[in-house]
Design an enzyme around this catalytic site. Structure first.
Site, short mmCIF file in Angstrom:
data_model
loop_
_atom_site.label_atom_id
_atom_site.label_comp_id
_atom_site.label_asym_id
_atom_site.label_seq_id
_atom_site.Cartn_x
_atom_site.Cartn_y
_atom_site.Cartn_z
N SER A 47 99.46 52.23 33.07
CA SER A 47 98.48 51.88 34.11
C SER A 47 98.98 52.22 35.50
CB SER A 47 98.17 50.37 34.06
OG SER A 47 97.53 50.04 32.87
N GLU B 39 99.82 50.71 14.25
CA GLU B 39 100.23 49.36 13.91
C GLU B 39 99.45 48.29 14.66
OE1 GLU B 39 104.38 48.65 13.83
OE2 GLU B 39 104.76 50.32 12.48
N SER C 193 90.99 46.17 27.20
CA SER C 193 90.27 44.92 27.48
C SER C 193 89.16 44.72 26.46
CB SER C 193 89.66 44.99 28.88
OG SER C 193 88.61 45.94 28.89
#
Lengths: 390, 384
Positions: free
Chosen positions: A128, A243, A370
């Site tokens: 980010s 995973e 999100s």
């Protein structure tokens, strides 16, 4: 259709549970709340998990793993999450480790995987940026070629534990500005490299898991590029999806539920009405905790069968992380209602932990995609609705 | 750990789906529901002949020798097809008769139920399922008073589904009262198997818009033989609780199938309906509703099949059955509401298939206990 574990899996589950129960008491582990003392314990626990071979449980033995199945890996993750992930540096174990296995050269695997599997090396995720969150392809941190090196300039944010880790994996722009996801490369660099500055960011719950990392002419050898130049997007997406079962949310949810059950069994209820109202809410949440586990197991089973899990993994992530939020919200109503707020009160440490969880869980709902982005993925990839206009 | 269906299970599902699409398409479901009409002639006999009624019964009574998982597959497909009928009562009733030590050998009746040669209706409720688990036993007011020749039934049951077609009624009655020495309310319950055509039994059709035919059945001093008793006297409660567990799982499965079809219909609408020059399904406000529908359904699927799988393994553990029905009832409410919202005004009309599912699910959500009842049943164990 069979929901039973094999004898071996059940034995492993019990072995992990017993080890963690013995290692994690009386200290209450808290994934986020790592003061200097806990940080030492966290590191010590990482070495213990590494010595057992559990950090790279499903990795090939040549890289420090045990070559165990995905099912066993998910059983381990579930138990670890239940205990607050002691010694687990997720950026290393769940993100860069699998990325190296999938995309790394032999030299890169040999250099990095043993440190991760043994619990010696901690990593931070440099994806980010202030201007690139959910829209990760908007990354503007630049890596410019200079001989056989890259020179990185820019800024990463939400680089959890960058102030405590040794290495960081960075998604940087090597193509032109308009290239979006086609112009990104995936670079590995030690956090003590010249030109790196780390600034911790305080979370509203009082701890400092977040960091900002500034890159000022940081030199990274070409040999530390994972995947081809300008092909970093595929590595990053692989990093994020591998995973990912959501089992960490179901394990952590079960822990909150059990804490609340223990609390409810110990307190004196003011009235039967009070008891019944709480029991009813907890009953519904207990159903959801069981459901979250089944969803995570299903994703794991689908992964093992080689199926596309993008829709199911996103559903498991949304459901599990939001369930943690529902549980923590009930906990806030309940525990502060009966617990004396004195620091030495019987329930003070439980209340403090649940209060931190209540605030931290919003981060879990936002991090790693999100809920809003996850719902986009469920709709477009799981349900095949047309892509939304951009 | 294995979430896959066996080849046989996949075939069963495919066969059910193909058969219902052919024999009970949406137009038929619409006719049956809107006119409170009968099923297409011969349909139920065909369902029986395909072996689906007895799939969860042992081979010795002509069943398919499968577990409740197979019955859940059939129920899910029936829910998807909006098929009303006595499937749940047949599975639950036959399994109860099989497990109960009865004065009479009921093997031939169970075989008839599996083959569709006899029909049974479960007569438990007296005015809908209650909202708290402990009220199930107290809500049973039908009395069975012991006489020299047997028992005299006095009271009524409602709703009883398809009571008019039932050769047999399996009913729960009160055989003792607290002052007669029974330790608990649930220790006063006994079960009886009564011929549907016993003289004096009265049926009154109840209004229904779900496609299911519902009746109030009155027993005004009806004498039944002593061997109508199923299980031991005053010991009917554990059998009844077990039956209710299975009813909860199977009704959850029907809700699951219905909701899956509703999501498909809704996704198709979202892809085809254009506003502002683009499909509404490309808009995040619509996409996120659909995503939540998908999550609700995925959870319902996992809980329902887990409960079916657990049925034979941990019969005394009620968690899975109540979890499945608690979630599915609430999830169906949300799924159907979202479906109507995404369809706009059209979703409110009889012309839209969603409305058929809406009414059908409203009834299914309550049958064998709604979300509140099952949450309450779980609440007793969640805080010890």
């Amino acid at each position: 259709m069979n929901y039973e574990l094999t004898v071996e899996q059940e034995q492993f589950r019990q072995e992990v549970g017993e080890f963690l129960a013995a290692s994690c008491t009386p200290h209450e582990w808290d994934y986020w709340d790592l003061g200097p003392e806990e940080q030492l314990e966290h590191r010590a626990m990482a070495l213990k998990l590494g010595a057992k071979g559990w950090l790279g449980l499903s990795w090939p033995t040549q890289y420090g793993g045990l070559s165990r199945s995905r099912i066993e890996a998910v059983l381990l993750q579930e138990q670890l999450a239940y205990y607050g992930n002691p010694g687990v540096n997720r950026a290393a174990v769940s993100l860069i480790g699998p990325a190296l296995l999938n995309f790394g050269s032999e030299a890169q695997k040999a250099q990095h995987l043993p440190g991760i599997a043994s619990g010696r090396t901690f990593w931070s995720q440099g994806f980010s940026e202030p201007g690139a969150g959910s829209d990760l392809a908007a990354v503007s941190t630049r890596a410019v070629r200079e001989g056989s090196d890259y020179i990185i300039n820019g800024q990463k944010i939400w680089t959890s534990f960058a102030n405590k880790a040794e290495w960081i994996f960075v998604l940087a722009r090597t193509g032109d500005t308009a290239s979006r996801h086609k112009g990104l490369s995936y670079l590995l660099t030690p956090l003590d490299a010249p030109g790196i500055r780390v600034r911790p960011i305080r979370h509203m719950a009082g701890f400092q898991p977040f960091c900002e990392v500034f890159f000022d002419d940081v030199r990274v050898p070409e040999a530390q590029r994972l995947g081809a130049e300008n092909a970093g997007w595929a590595v990053a997406m692989g990093t994020l999806s591998d995973e990912r079962s959501g089992v960490e949310y179901s394990g952590a949810s079960r822990r909150i539920l059990h804490d609340l059950q223990a609390y409810c069994a110990a307190i004196r209820w003011r009235s039967q009405r009070e008891h019944d109202g709480v029991a009813n809410r907890l009953a519904r949440l207990a159903v959801e905790v069981e459901a979250a586990r089944l969803m995570a197991y299903r994703v794991t089973w689908m992964q093992a069968a080689g199926e596309d899990v993008s829709g199911h993994a996103a559903m498991s992530k949304v459901f599990g992380s939001e369930l943690m939020g529902r549980l923590a919200a009930v906990a806030m109503q309940l525990v502060s209602s009966h617990a004396p707020l004195a620091p030495a009160g019987r329930w003070a440490s439980l209340e403090a932990r649940l209060r931190r969880e209540y605030m931290a869980v919003l981060g879990r709902i936002t991090a790693a995609g999100s809920s809003e982005i996850m719902r986009n993925i469920i709709a477009t990839r799981g349900l095949r609705l047309p892509a939304s206009p951009r | 750990m294995d979430f896959s269906e066996t080849l046989e299970q996949r075939l069963l599902r495919d066969n059910c789906r193909t058969f219902f699409m052919r024999r009970y398409p949406a137009a038929e479901a619409r006719r049956v529901q809107l006119a409170n009409d009968a099923l297409p002639s011969g349909l139920w006999d065909e369902v029986a002949a395909l072996g689906w009624l007895g799939c969860a019964l042992p081979e010795a009574v002509g069943g398919g020798d499968c577990t409740l998982v197979e019955a859940v597959i059939v129920a899910e497909e029936m829910g998807r097809a909006l098929l009303p009928g006595a499937f749940i009562d047949t599975v639950v009733g036959a399994k109860l008769l099989l497990e109960a030590a009865a004065p009479l050998d009921r093997t031939s009746l169970i075989a008839d139920l599996a083959a569709g040669a006899a029909t049974i209706a479960m007569a438990i409720e007296e005015g809908q399922w209650p909202l708290a688990a402990e009220d199930i036993a107290t809500s049973i007011g039908l009395r069975a008073i012991r006489t020299g020749e047997g028992f005299v039934l006095d009271g009524s049951k409602s709703p009883v589904l398809h009571a008019d077609k039932a050769d047999w009624l399996l009913l729960a009655a009160r055989t003792a009262s607290a002052d007669a020495g029974a330790a608990t309310v649930s220790g006063e319950i006994s079960l009886f198997l009564v011929a549907g055509d016993t003289p004096g039994i009265r049926h009154e059709a109840l209004p229904s818009d779900s496609g299911e035919k519902a009746f109030a059945v009155t027993f005004p001093g009806i004498t039944i033989p002593a061997d109508a008793l199923i299980g031991e006297l005053h010991q009917g409660w554990p059998l009844l609780a077990r039956a209710a567990q299975r009813g909860a799982i199977l009704s959850a499965a029907m809700l699951l199938g219905a909701c899956e079809r509703v999501l498909e219909i809704t996704l198709e609408h979202a892809r085809n309906r254009k506003q502002f020059g683009k499909p509404i399904g490309s808009l995040q406000a619509i996409q996120h509703r659909c995503a939540d529908m998908a999550i609700d359904i995925a959870v319902a699927r996992d809980l329902t099949y887990k409960a079916a799988w657990s049925d034979a393994r941990t019969p005394d553990d009620r968690f899975d059955a109540s979890a499945a029905k608690c979630w599915s009832s609430d999830a169906a409410e949300r799924v159907l509401n979202s479906a109507v919202r995404i369809h706009g005004a059209m979703g409110l009309t009889d012309e839209c298939d969603v409305s058929l599912y809406f009414r059908h699910c409203l009834a299914l959500r309550r049958s064998w206990g709604g979300a509140d009842l099952h949450a309450d049943a779980l609440a007793a164990a969640v805080i010890r």
